[in-house]
Design a protein around this motif. Structure first.
Motif, mmCIF file in Angstrom:
data_model
loop_
_atom_site.group_PDB
_atom_site.id
_atom_site.type_symbol
_atom_site.label_atom_id
_atom_site.label_comp_id
_atom_site.label_asym_id
_atom_site.label_seq_id
_atom_site.Cartn_x
_atom_site.Cartn_y
_atom_site.Cartn_z
ATOM 1 N N ILE A 70 41.402 33.188 39.780
ATOM 2 C CA ILE A 70 42.781 33.024 39.354
ATOM 3 C C ILE A 70 43.188 34.338 38.693
ATOM 4 C CG2 ILE A 70 44.374 31.713 37.914
ATOM 5 C CD1 ILE A 70 43.204 30.166 40.290
ATOM 6 N N ASP A 112 48.396 32.669 38.860
ATOM 7 C CA ASP A 112 48.022 31.787 37.758
ATOM 8 C C ASP A 112 49.148 30.849 37.339
ATOM 9 O OD1 ASP A 112 49.692 33.694 36.690
ATOM 10 O OD2 ASP A 112 48.504 34.026 34.873
ATOM 11 N N MET A 133 39.796 32.591 34.262
ATOM 12 C CA MET A 133 40.815 33.515 34.746
ATOM 13 C C MET A 133 40.228 34.902 34.990
ATOM 14 S SD MET A 133 43.816 31.920 34.784
ATOM 15 C CE MET A 133 44.481 30.365 34.174
#
Length: 213
Positions: free
Chosen positions: A174, A180, A205
């Motif tokens: 992501i 995102d 992330m």
């Protein structure tokens, strides 16, 4: 492309890569990182010439059943696989020796080998893992330019489900400020629900940003 003879093919955790390098062109690729000590251009695919012979010999020696893993570093279904058939050959060896298999891919080419995957599933376990990162098709073609689009991968997952092959989705990476957003995540999760995937893997992330990446 070039060939190289190797001394071994299976890792201590029963994983393997038949190829080194890739042509998918994904902008976030971690396999390019210097820590993996690849001594050739990433796009110059290294084919492990004697891999199938080594795999067959290794499986014949194993006393306990296990699952063989493929695709941790290089997608088993890079375009060269259409001609070389190393991945199909490996699946046939795994099937013949009575082992299970799991592989990670971004390619609908996996459906070419559906007959072998279904055969493995009759005596062991076969799990296909598919990476989905970007619901928007246009953005997908920028982030992952030379591979099946997200919609094509979803359709592949749906076919695998209908054929009785369990699947897992890698929802990674992501990328901050790129994919995102809520719309992207909901779109991919909706695909996962419709394809009846058995699980979703997500490593938080961002990307590694290692040297060479």
């Amino acid at each position: 492309m070039h060939y190289k003879k190797v001394k071994g093919i299976l890792s201590s955790s029963n994983g393997m890569n038949l190829y080194r390098g890739c042509l998918h062109g994904c902008i976030y690729c971690d396999s390019r990182s210097d820590c993996y000590h690849m001594n050739h251009l990433f796009e110059d695919i290294e084919v492990k010439e004697n891999a199938l012979e080594l795999l067959d010999a290794s499986l014949k020696k194993k006393r306990k059943p296990c699952m063989i893993g493929m695709g941790a570093m290089t997608d088993p279904y890079i375009p060269l696989e259409d001609q070389l058939l190393y991945t199909r050959g490996a699946l046939e060896i795994i099937d013949r020796n009575g082992f299970g298999v799991t592989l990670i891919t971004k390619s609908s080419r996996v459906l070419r080998d559906l007959d072998v995957l279904k055969s493995i599933q009759t005596h062991s376990k076969c799990v296909i893992q598919m990476t989905l990162t970007t619901y928007d098709e246009d953005l997908c073609k920028i982030l992952e330019p030379n591979v099946s689009t997200t919609k094509e991968r979803f359709e592949t997952l749906l076919t695998l489900y209908k054929e009785g092959i369990p699947t897992i989705v890698w929802l990674t990476p992501i990328l901050p400020f790129i994919n995102d957003n809520e719309e992207n995540l909901r779109g991919i999760l909706d695909y996962c629900i419709k394809a009846h995937v058995k699980g979703i893997i997500c490593f938080d992330m961002g990307v590694t940003l290692r040297e060479g990446n």
